[in-house]
Design a protein around this motif. Structure first.
Motif, PDB file in Angstrom:
ATOM      1  N   ASP A 118       0.615  -1.123  -0.040  1.00  0.00           N
ATOM      2  CA  ASP A 118      -0.224  -0.060  -0.043  1.00  0.00           C
ATOM      3  C   ASP A 118       0.985   1.215   0.085  1.00  0.00           C
ATOM      4  O   ASP A 118       0.569   2.347  -0.593  1.00  0.00           O
ATOM      5  CB  ASP A 118      -1.034   0.043   1.193  1.00  0.00           C
ATOM      6  CG  ASP A 118      -0.213  -0.031   2.547  1.00  0.00           C
ATOM      7  OD1 ASP A 118       0.814  -0.442   2.389  1.00  0.00           O
ATOM      8  OD2 ASP A 118      -0.725   0.209   3.475  1.00  0.00           O
ATOM      9  N   VAL A 119       2.100   1.252   0.418  1.00  0.00           N
ATOM     10  CA  VAL A 119       2.929   2.348   0.625  1.00  0.00           C
ATOM     11  C   VAL A 119       3.611   2.467  -0.845  1.00  0.00           C
ATOM     12  O   VAL A 119       3.629   3.864  -1.270  1.00  0.00           O
ATOM     13  CB  VAL A 119       4.064   2.001   1.547  1.00  0.00           C
ATOM     14  CG1 VAL A 119       5.186   3.203   1.618  1.00  0.00           C
ATOM     15  CG2 VAL A 119       3.860   2.078   3.149  1.00  0.00           C
ATOM     16  N   ARG A 120       3.758   1.388  -1.424  1.00  0.00           N
ATOM     17  CA  ARG A 120       4.580   1.307  -2.867  1.00  0.00           C
ATOM     18  C   ARG A 120       3.352   2.068  -3.798  1.00  0.00           C
ATOM     19  O   ARG A 120       3.749   2.649  -4.759  1.00  0.00           O
ATOM     20  CB  ARG A 120       4.815   0.013  -3.291  1.00  0.00           C
ATOM     21  CG  ARG A 120       6.207  -0.392  -2.786  1.00  0.00           C
ATOM     22  CD  ARG A 120       6.700  -1.416  -3.698  1.00  0.00           C
ATOM     23  NE  ARG A 120       5.826  -2.262  -4.380  1.00  0.00           N
ATOM     24  CZ  ARG A 120       5.958  -3.450  -4.835  1.00  0.00           C
ATOM     25  NH1 ARG A 120       7.096  -3.960  -4.678  1.00  0.00           N
ATOM     26  NH2 ARG A 120       4.923  -4.132  -5.501  1.00  0.00           N
ATOM     27  N   ALA A 121       1.945   1.828  -3.499  1.00  0.00           N
ATOM     28  CA  ALA A 121       0.982   2.272  -4.265  1.00  0.00           C
ATOM     29  C   ALA A 121       0.890   3.638  -4.038  1.00  0.00           C
ATOM     30  O   ALA A 121       0.683   4.385  -5.243  1.00  0.00           O
ATOM     31  CB  ALA A 121      -0.294   1.573  -4.006  1.00  0.00           C
ATOM     32  N   LEU A 122       1.039   4.120  -2.736  1.00  0.00           N
ATOM     33  CA  LEU A 122       1.138   5.832  -2.836  1.00  0.00           C
ATOM     34  C   LEU A 122       2.184   6.453  -3.394  1.00  0.00           C
ATOM     35  O   LEU A 122       2.100   7.525  -4.015  1.00  0.00           O
ATOM     36  CB  LEU A 122       1.136   5.897  -1.169  1.00  0.00           C
ATOM     37  CG  LEU A 122      -0.346   5.557  -0.637  1.00  0.00           C
ATOM     38  CD1 LEU A 122      -0.248   6.015   0.958  1.00  0.00           C
ATOM     39  CD2 LEU A 122      -1.482   6.608  -1.075  1.00  0.00           C
ATOM     40  N   LEU A 123       3.297   5.843  -3.296  1.00  0.00           N
ATOM     41  CA  LEU A 123       4.510   6.247  -3.970  1.00  0.00           C
ATOM     42  C   LEU A 123       4.336   6.479  -5.583  1.00  0.00           C
ATOM     43  O   LEU A 123       4.849   7.314  -6.165  1.00  0.00           O
ATOM     44  CB  LEU A 123       5.673   5.319  -3.766  1.00  0.00           C
ATOM     45  CG  LEU A 123       6.163   5.354  -2.443  1.00  0.00           C
ATOM     46  CD1 LEU A 123       7.401   4.388  -2.104  1.00  0.00           C
ATOM     47  CD2 LEU A 123       6.858   6.695  -2.020  1.00  0.00           C
ATOM     48  N   TYR A 124       3.707   5.321  -6.136  1.00  0.00           N
ATOM     49  CA  TYR A 124       3.419   5.430  -7.544  1.00  0.00           C
ATOM     50  C   TYR A 124       2.513   6.653  -8.018  1.00  0.00           C
ATOM     51  O   TYR A 124       2.588   7.170  -8.960  1.00  0.00           O
ATOM     52  CB  TYR A 124       2.794   3.914  -7.898  1.00  0.00           C
ATOM     53  CG  TYR A 124       2.363   4.025  -9.320  1.00  0.00           C
ATOM     54  CD1 TYR A 124       3.152   4.202 -10.424  1.00  0.00           C
ATOM     55  CD2 TYR A 124       0.958   3.865  -9.761  1.00  0.00           C
ATOM     56  CE1 TYR A 124       2.711   4.213 -11.847  1.00  0.00           C
ATOM     57  CE2 TYR A 124       0.510   4.066 -11.273  1.00  0.00           C
ATOM     58  CZ  TYR A 124       1.563   4.005 -12.068  1.00  0.00           C
ATOM     59  OH  TYR A 124       1.175   3.948 -13.371  1.00  0.00           O
ATOM     60  N   LYS A 125       1.352   6.518  -6.953  1.00  0.00           N
ATOM     61  CA  LYS A 125       0.427   7.765  -7.172  1.00  0.00           C
ATOM     62  C   LYS A 125       1.368   8.877  -7.467  1.00  0.00           C
ATOM     63  O   LYS A 125       1.083   9.898  -8.373  1.00  0.00           O
ATOM     64  CB  LYS A 125      -0.618   7.918  -6.186  1.00  0.00           C
ATOM     65  CG  LYS A 125      -1.564   9.108  -6.332  1.00  0.00           C
ATOM     66  CD  LYS A 125      -2.666   8.866  -5.250  1.00  0.00           C
ATOM     67  CE  LYS A 125      -2.257   9.263  -3.965  1.00  0.00           C
ATOM     68  NZ  LYS A 125      -3.298   9.233  -3.077  1.00  0.00           N
ATOM     69  N   MET A 126       2.005   9.543  -6.453  1.00  0.00           N
ATOM     70  CA  MET A 126       3.023  10.701  -6.253  1.00  0.00           C
ATOM     71  C   MET A 126       3.889  10.636  -7.544  1.00  0.00           C
ATOM     72  O   MET A 126       3.998  11.899  -8.206  1.00  0.00           O
ATOM     73  CB  MET A 126       3.726  10.684  -4.908  1.00  0.00           C
ATOM     74  CG  MET A 126       2.727  10.916  -3.817  1.00  0.00           C
ATOM     75  SD  MET A 126       1.661  12.228  -3.861  1.00  0.00           S
ATOM     76  CE  MET A 126       2.768  13.694  -3.771  1.00  0.00           C
ATOM     77  N   ALA A 127       4.556   9.670  -7.872  1.00  0.00           N
ATOM     78  CA  ALA A 127       5.432   9.632  -9.122  1.00  0.00           C
ATOM     79  C   ALA A 127       4.511  10.179 -10.283  1.00  0.00           C
ATOM     80  O   ALA A 127       5.055  10.578 -11.252  1.00  0.00           O
ATOM     81  CB  ALA A 127       5.932   8.389  -9.286  1.00  0.00           C
ATOM     82  N   SER A 128       3.410   9.501 -10.370  1.00  0.00           N
ATOM     83  CA  SER A 128       2.487   9.700 -11.502  1.00  0.00           C
ATOM     84  C   SER A 128       2.034  11.289 -11.763  1.00  0.00           C
ATOM     85  O   SER A 128       1.871  11.653 -12.894  1.00  0.00           O
ATOM     86  CB  SER A 128       1.009   8.796 -11.508  1.00  0.00           C
ATOM     87  OG  SER A 128       1.542   7.527 -11.442  1.00  0.00           O
ATOM     88  N   VAL A 129       2.038  12.016 -10.558  1.00  0.00           N
ATOM     89  CA  VAL A 129       1.693  13.565 -10.707  1.00  0.00           C
ATOM     90  C   VAL A 129       2.841  14.043 -11.767  1.00  0.00           C
ATOM     91  O   VAL A 129       2.450  15.069 -12.443  1.00  0.00           O
ATOM     92  CB  VAL A 129       2.005  13.901  -9.407  1.00  0.00           C
ATOM     93  CG1 VAL A 129       1.687  15.607  -9.416  1.00  0.00           C
ATOM     94  CG2 VAL A 129       0.595  13.371  -8.480  1.00  0.00           C
ATOM     95  N   THR A 130       3.892  13.508 -11.957  1.00  0.00           N
ATOM     96  CA  THR A 130       4.897  14.227 -12.831  1.00  0.00           C
ATOM     97  C   THR A 130       5.347  13.557 -13.983  1.00  0.00           C
ATOM     98  O   THR A 130       5.911  13.490 -14.637  1.00  0.00           O
ATOM     99  CB  THR A 130       6.372  14.418 -12.265  1.00  0.00           C
ATOM    100  OG1 THR A 130       6.905  13.175 -11.549  1.00  0.00           O
ATOM    101  CG2 THR A 130       6.236  15.456 -10.813  1.00  0.00           C
TER     102      THR A 130
END
Length: 506
Positions: A345-357
């Motif tokens: 679930d933490v990795r999923a949030l990191l992916y979400k944040m990476a997707s912003v850029t």
């Protein structure tokens, strides 16, 4: 008598009948301009010494040198303030393999023009990447090109002897972007504490200020070659608890910046156990892992390897970059981080944040692929790659040793002979009159020293106050990247002796 309401109505009528240009003038006249006071107050606290006062002054002097009637006592500005190997004036050669692959990715028709002239492994590499990526003008996956992430995972496996999952790899816009992303998601403003070494790379204090995190400094031991002390970290943790701050992560820079110190495996194991004890996330900044000046006595070990050997459950983020080592491809902005023991679930949030850029630059991702997959010994490009990398390693090793020896011979200077990274971090014993003059000018003593060094020699360094140091101590950081090292060190020596003479000796 005309009422106030009537006067307002009359004014509105007059404005509606006025020319459009006049109405716009009234709006502009009443508009309040954007000022620094309107911005996020956290930004006001951000300081980044590597590109701070000294670097700005250096650029002003560089412009002045281009005028015909300048009165500067030097012919060029030497940028010894930042690890930017290919910067004009430092001119570290690029690696041919990386540039040839990159050129073919930028302009695929070039392959027909260089067929039979460039090594076949270069053509094969570019073709493989083109089949996976297509045009580098398109966005990639937000975590980076899947094939390149597989290659990063294989590099880590071969380095450490333990498996690595491509899904745990995030390609980034240089290691700095990865550090910023992780700190952003870890920090609860004004509550979360991050343990950082002192001296440290200013990226960490700047990013903590940006996200309103609390810096928890722990001092490295200069007397013991800038070693890491667990007692210092425990003291910082105790202070955090007393101050009501919640420690969340421990930052370790290995090899060190600005110190060049390299951790031994025993100390690394102790740090991992400390993270277990205090439920800390470990952030391992390992961008200088290839910059080893004495690898036989001071080898590099990754924290991923130590964590796996100990079968430790601590959350670990490990960072690497194409900007350092012998590649020096700073402008391409390529890097990655690996997640170890990070929940899904933490990795999923990191992916979400990476997707912003959207994605890191494709040119940087190509650079990462060349970093983790250099030519093999049985491939055509290997001989040239080996010759180029050995030459750069030898030059860095020679400059570091020579500069440390010469600096240590000066009165009032002591300098640890760094076994790694790209820098030296000499300590200065400054005369009382110099300290008093700095106080009068509202500057730290080592900033006064660095400014006068720049103005008299053209050499730009970073004051130790920008990295953090104990009260009453003075340092500066300089790179070991400058060609013409004899002339360079002589200028440092002459300036220092004149500075002591000017202010009355040590």
């Amino acid at each position: 008598m005309i009422s106030s309401a009537s006067r307002v109505q009359n004014r509105v009528v007059r404005l509606t009948k006025a020319p459009p240009s006049f109405v716009r003038y009234v709006h502009w006249h009443n508009m309040r301009s954007l000022s620094a006071a309107d911005l996020n107050p956290a930004i006001q606290k951000v300081q980044y010494a590597v590109r701070g006062e000294l670097a700005i002054k250096a650029e002003e002097l560089r412009v002045k040198l281009q005028t015909d009637n300048h009165d500067l006592p030097f012919k060029k500005v030497i940028s010894s303030n930042i690890g930017n190997p290919q910067q004009k004036g430092l001119d570290q050669p690029f690696l041919t393999f990386t540039r040839q692959v990159s050129a073919l990715m930028e302009y695929p028709p070039l392959a027909e023009l260089v067929k039979g002239k460039w090594p076949q492994d270069v053509l094969d590499r570019a073709r493989e990447l083109q089949e996976e990526i297509g045009s580098i003008g398109a966005y990639s996956h937000s975590k980076g090109v899947p094939l390149i992430r597989k290659h990063v995972a294989k590099f880590i496996e071969e380095r450490d002897g333990f498996p690595s999952d491509p899904e745990d790899i995030f390609l980034t816009t240089g290691a700095s972007a990865g550090v910023s992303l992780i700190l952003n998601v870890l920090i609860t403003p004004n509550v979360t504490g991050i343990l950082i070494p002192i001296p440290q790379y200013p990226l960490y204090t700047a990013t903590l200020a940006q996200y309103s995190g609390v810096a928890l400094p722990y001092h490295l031991s200069e007397a013991e070659g800038w070693s890491t002390s667990l007692d210092e970290i425990r003291t910082a943790l105790a202070k955090a608890e007393k101050d009501g701050v919640v420690p969340r992560a421990l930052v370790v820079i290995n090899p060190g910046n600005p110190t060049g110190a390299i951790l031994d495996k025993s100390t690394m194991a102790d740090l991992v156990r400390l993270c277990e004890e205090h439920s800390l996330v470990l952030l391992a900044d390992e961008v200088y892992q290839a910059n080893l000046h004495r690898p036989d006595t001071h080898p590099f070990h990754s924290f991923k390897q130590v964590v796996r050997e100990l079968q430790s459950p601590i959350p670990l983020f490990s960072f690497h970059s194409i900007s350092k080592g012998v590649k020096g491809e700073c402008g391409r902005r390529g890097g990655y981080f690996e997640c170890t023991n990070i929940a899904e679930d933490v990795r999923a949030l990191l992916y979400k944040m990476a997707s912003v850029t959207l994605c890191p630059p494709l040119s940087g991702q190509i650079g990462v692929d060349c970093l983790v997959r250099p030519p093999r010994s049985n491939e055509p490009s290997y001989a040239q790659w080996k010759r180029e990398t050995d030459t750069i390693h030898d030059a860095l090793r020679h400059r570091t040793r020579l500069m440390a020896q010469r600096l240590n011979s000066l009165p009032g200077v002591s300098c640890v002979d760094s076994p790694g990274a790209l820098y030296l971090y000499p300590k200065l014993e400054l005369p009382d009159k110099a300290v008093e003059e700095a106080a009068r000018l509202g500057k730290s003593p080592d900033t006064l020293y660095a400014l006068q060094l720049l103005e008299e020699t053209g050499i730009c360094v970073v004051p130790g106050s920008g990295f953090g140091q104990k009260d009453g101590e003075h340092h500066y950081r300089l790179t070991c990247l400058c060609p013409g090292v004899e002339e360079y060190v002589s200028a440092l020596e002459n300036f220092h002796l004149n500075f002591l003479k000017k202010y009355g000796g040590v």
